[in-house]
Design a protein around this motif. Structure first.
Motif, PDB file in Angstrom:
ATOM      1  N   THR A  27       0.925  -1.204   0.040  1.00 53.06           N
ATOM      2  CA  THR A  27      -0.043   0.058   0.026  1.00 53.06           C
ATOM      3  C   THR A  27       0.849   1.306   0.223  1.00 53.06           C
ATOM      4  OG1 THR A  27      -0.099  -0.054   2.575  1.00 53.06           O
ATOM      5  CG2 THR A  27      -1.919  -1.172   1.139  1.00 53.06           C
ATOM      6  N   VAL A  28       0.468   2.066  -0.803  1.00 55.82           N
ATOM      7  CA  VAL A  28       1.063   3.332  -0.949  1.00 55.82           C
ATOM      8  C   VAL A  28       0.007   4.541  -0.427  1.00 55.82           C
ATOM      9  CG1 VAL A  28       2.413   4.970  -2.415  1.00 55.82           C
ATOM     10  CG2 VAL A  28       2.747   2.350  -2.479  1.00 55.82           C
ATOM     11  N   ARG A  29       0.716   5.444   0.476  1.00 57.40           N
ATOM     12  CA  ARG A  29      -0.439   6.554   0.844  1.00 57.40           C
ATOM     13  C   ARG A  29       0.267   7.674   0.120  1.00 57.40           C
ATOM     14  NH1 ARG A  29      -1.221   7.175   6.330  1.00 57.40           N
ATOM     15  NH2 ARG A  29       0.292   9.007   6.355  1.00 57.40           N
ATOM     16  N   PHE A  30      -0.310   8.537  -0.528  1.00 57.41           N
ATOM     17  CA  PHE A  30       0.252   9.979  -0.876  1.00 57.41           C
ATOM     18  C   PHE A  30      -0.397  10.921  -0.156  1.00 57.41           C
ATOM     19  CE2 PHE A  30       0.489   7.025  -4.624  1.00 57.41           C
ATOM     20  CZ  PHE A  30       1.693   7.489  -5.101  1.00 57.41           C
ATOM     21  N   ASP A  31       0.344  11.755   0.514  1.00 57.28           N
ATOM     22  CA  ASP A  31       0.167  12.805   1.373  1.00 57.28           C
ATOM     23  C   ASP A  31       0.390  14.093   0.882  1.00 57.28           C
ATOM     24  OD1 ASP A  31      -1.067  11.113   3.341  1.00 57.28           O
ATOM     25  OD2 ASP A  31       0.682  11.358   4.749  1.00 57.28           O
ATOM     26  N   VAL A  62       4.496   5.969   2.651  1.00 62.91           N
ATOM     27  CA  VAL A  62       3.967   7.204   2.534  1.00 62.91           C
ATOM     28  C   VAL A  62       4.720   8.200   1.786  1.00 62.91           C
ATOM     29  CG1 VAL A  62       2.990   9.163   3.841  1.00 62.91           C
ATOM     30  CG2 VAL A  62       2.804   6.852   4.672  1.00 62.91           C
ATOM     31  N   ILE A  63       4.292   8.942   0.715  1.00 61.88           N
ATOM     32  CA  ILE A  63       5.015   9.682   0.107  1.00 61.88           C
ATOM     33  C   ILE A  63       4.439  11.118   0.293  1.00 61.88           C
ATOM     34  CG2 ILE A  63       5.452  10.561  -2.423  1.00 61.88           C
ATOM     35  CD1 ILE A  63       5.305   7.579  -3.247  1.00 61.88           C
ATOM     36  N   SER A  64       4.974  11.855   0.773  1.00 64.31           N
ATOM     37  CA  SER A  64       4.454  13.195   1.110  1.00 64.31           C
ATOM     38  C   SER A  64       5.047  14.414   0.501  1.00 64.31           C
ATOM     39  CB  SER A  64       4.760  13.572   2.545  1.00 64.31           C
ATOM     40  OG  SER A  64       4.253  12.859   3.430  1.00 64.31           O
ATOM     41  N   THR A  65       4.285  15.259  -0.430  1.00 59.30           N
ATOM     42  CA  THR A  65       4.594  16.504  -1.126  1.00 59.30           C
ATOM     43  C   THR A  65       3.574  17.558  -1.014  1.00 59.30           C
ATOM     44  OG1 THR A  65       5.897  17.191  -3.153  1.00 59.30           O
ATOM     45  CG2 THR A  65       4.003  15.722  -3.235  1.00 59.30           C
ATOM     46  N   SER A  66       3.688  18.629  -1.758  1.00 58.64           N
ATOM     47  CA  SER A  66       2.683  19.466  -2.127  1.00 58.64           C
ATOM     48  C   SER A  66       2.062  19.105  -3.129  1.00 58.64           C
ATOM     49  CB  SER A  66       3.682  21.073  -2.158  1.00 58.64           C
ATOM     50  OG  SER A  66       4.191  20.863  -3.270  1.00 58.64           O
ATOM     51  N   PRO A  67       0.656  19.874  -3.260  1.00 54.71           N
ATOM     52  CA  PRO A  67      -0.153  19.410  -4.336  1.00 54.71           C
ATOM     53  C   PRO A  67       0.220  20.002  -5.414  1.00 54.71           C
ATOM     54  CG  PRO A  67      -1.390  20.539  -2.351  1.00 54.71           C
ATOM     55  CD  PRO A  67       0.110  20.403  -2.020  1.00 54.71           C
ATOM     56  N   GLU A  68       0.950  21.184  -5.516  1.00 57.97           N
ATOM     57  CA  GLU A  68       1.564  21.675  -6.704  1.00 57.97           C
ATOM     58  C   GLU A  68       2.585  20.845  -7.389  1.00 57.97           C
ATOM     59  OE1 GLU A  68      -0.310  24.575  -3.948  1.00 57.97           O
ATOM     60  OE2 GLU A  68       1.273  23.478  -3.793  1.00 57.97           O
ATOM     61  N   LEU A  69       3.549  20.493  -6.567  1.00 65.99           N
ATOM     62  CA  LEU A  69       4.478  19.490  -7.102  1.00 65.99           C
ATOM     63  C   LEU A  69       4.008  18.147  -7.602  1.00 65.99           C
ATOM     64  CD1 LEU A  69       7.363  18.795  -7.708  1.00 65.99           C
ATOM     65  CD2 LEU A  69       7.495  17.862  -5.303  1.00 65.99           C
ATOM     66  N   PHE A  70       2.980  17.554  -6.847  1.00 68.04           N
ATOM     67  CA  PHE A  70       2.457  16.276  -7.580  1.00 68.04           C
ATOM     68  C   PHE A  70       1.650  16.880  -8.671  1.00 68.04           C
ATOM     69  CE2 PHE A  70       0.154  12.387  -8.304  1.00 68.04           C
ATOM     70  CZ  PHE A  70       1.190  11.345  -7.969  1.00 68.04           C
ATOM     71  N   ASP A  71       1.152  17.775  -9.031  1.00 67.16           N
ATOM     72  CA  ASP A  71       0.397  18.129 -10.188  1.00 67.16           C
ATOM     73  C   ASP A  71       1.370  17.956 -11.216  1.00 67.16           C
ATOM     74  OD1 ASP A  71      -2.058  18.460  -9.744  1.00 67.16           O
ATOM     75  OD2 ASP A  71      -2.403  20.469  -9.535  1.00 67.16           O
ATOM     76  N   GLU A  72       2.588  18.669 -11.223  1.00 71.39           N
ATOM     77  CA  GLU A  72       3.574  18.556 -11.880  1.00 71.39           C
ATOM     78  C   GLU A  72       4.304  16.968 -12.455  1.00 71.39           C
ATOM     79  OE1 GLU A  72       5.200  21.523 -13.496  1.00 71.39           O
ATOM     80  OE2 GLU A  72       3.132  22.152 -12.937  1.00 71.39           O
ATOM     81  N   ILE A  73       4.148  16.433 -11.295  1.00 70.68           N
ATOM     82  CA  ILE A  73       4.643  14.890 -11.639  1.00 70.68           C
ATOM     83  C   ILE A  73       3.550  14.243 -12.553  1.00 70.68           C
ATOM     84  CG2 ILE A  73       4.757  12.749 -10.380  1.00 70.68           C
ATOM     85  CD1 ILE A  73       6.168  14.365  -8.028  1.00 70.68           C
ATOM     86  N   LEU A  84      12.584  13.840  -4.604  1.00 67.73           N
ATOM     87  CA  LEU A  84      13.032  13.141  -3.486  1.00 67.73           C
ATOM     88  C   LEU A  84      14.430  13.739  -3.287  1.00 67.73           C
ATOM     89  CD1 LEU A  84      12.516  11.122  -1.342  1.00 67.73           C
ATOM     90  CD2 LEU A  84      13.230   9.302  -3.007  1.00 67.73           C
ATOM     91  N   LEU A  85      15.315  13.549  -4.257  1.00 67.28           N
ATOM     92  CA  LEU A  85      16.895  13.917  -3.895  1.00 67.28           C
ATOM     93  C   LEU A  85      16.831  15.342  -3.694  1.00 67.28           C
ATOM     94  CD1 LEU A  85      18.308  11.908  -6.810  1.00 67.28           C
ATOM     95  CD2 LEU A  85      18.480  11.435  -4.424  1.00 67.28           C
ATOM     96  N   THR A  90       9.062  13.527   0.440  1.00 70.89           N
ATOM     97  CA  THR A  90       9.712  12.597   1.353  1.00 70.89           C
ATOM     98  C   THR A  90       8.834  11.366   1.408  1.00 70.89           C
ATOM     99  OG1 THR A  90       7.926  13.332   3.165  1.00 70.89           O
ATOM    100  CG2 THR A  90      10.215  14.624   2.999  1.00 70.89           C
ATOM    101  N   VAL A  91       9.649  10.277   1.589  1.00 66.33           N
ATOM    102  CA  VAL A  91       9.095   9.028   1.772  1.00 66.33           C
ATOM    103  C   VAL A  91       9.445   8.324   2.914  1.00 66.33           C
ATOM    104  CG1 VAL A  91       9.554   6.520   0.662  1.00 66.33           C
ATOM    105  CG2 VAL A  91       9.509   8.705  -0.710  1.00 66.33           C
ATOM    106  N   THR A  92       8.445   7.652   3.613  1.00 63.95           N
ATOM    107  CA  THR A  92       8.472   6.883   4.994  1.00 63.95           C
ATOM    108  C   THR A  92       8.080   5.485   4.532  1.00 63.95           C
ATOM    109  OG1 THR A  92       6.492   7.602   5.682  1.00 63.95           O
ATOM    110  CG2 THR A  92       8.397   8.689   6.471  1.00 63.95           C
ATOM    111  N   GLY A  93       8.839   4.532   5.262  1.00 63.04           N
ATOM    112  CA  GLY A  93       8.298   3.126   4.947  1.00 63.04           C
ATOM    113  C   GLY A  93       9.217   2.545   3.853  1.00 63.04           C
ATOM    114  N   ASN A  94       8.424   1.524   3.228  1.00 62.55           N
ATOM    115  CA  ASN A  94       9.095   0.746   2.191  1.00 62.55           C
ATOM    116  C   ASN A  94       9.452   1.481   0.827  1.00 62.55           C
ATOM    117  OD1 ASN A  94       9.983  -1.223   0.193  1.00 62.55           O
ATOM    118  ND2 ASN A  94       8.189  -2.477   0.636  1.00 62.55           N
TER     119      ASN A  94
END
Length: 123
Positions: A27-31, A62-73, A84-85, A90-94
């Motif tokens: 499972t991957v949660r995007f925050d 869990v992948i966390s970022t801003s809504p604006e950045l993920f729109d670009e992704i 990420l680099l 940010t990433v936590t977990g697997n």
């Protein structure tokens, strides 16, 4: 949350199966955080079968970022690994699940192959 992000997750849910993830499970949660508010998308991957929901549930990754950045992704103008680099994501977990999920994210508009096709559909 942006329109491109919503389209991306809606398309994943409609697809229901993604052969590029047939060896992945988890499972991957995007925050997507903005000020004091966080929107969530949960993607359950079971050997290619995808289920998408908007719940704030425990996840393997869990992948966390801003809504604006993920729109670009979501439209292929930005890359998860580069963000990420840079520390913009940010990433936590697997972490392996991030690399697996990255396979289904759109590539740049100049790329060739299946990622390029998804960008055309998402735009």
């Amino acid at each position: 949350m942006g329109e491109a992000t919503t389209r991306f997750f809606d398309e994943l849910d409609r697809r229901g199966y993604e052969p590029r993830l047939e060896k992945a499970a988890g499972t991957v949660r995007f925050d997507f955080r903005e000020d004091a508010h966080t929107d969530h998308w949960l993607v359950v991957v079971d050997h290619g079968t995808l289920k998408v929901s908007r719940v704030d549930h425990e996840a393997d990754t869990v992948i966390s970022t801003s809504p604006e950045l993920f729109d670009e992704i979501a439209v292929g103008r930005e890359h998860v690994i580069a963000a990420l680099l840079r520390g913009d994501l940010t990433v936590t977990g697997n972490a392996l699940l991030v690399l697996q999920i990255e396979r289904i994210l759109p590539g740049t508009p100049h790329a060739r192959g299946p990622r390029r096709d998804f960008v055309k559909e998402a735009c």
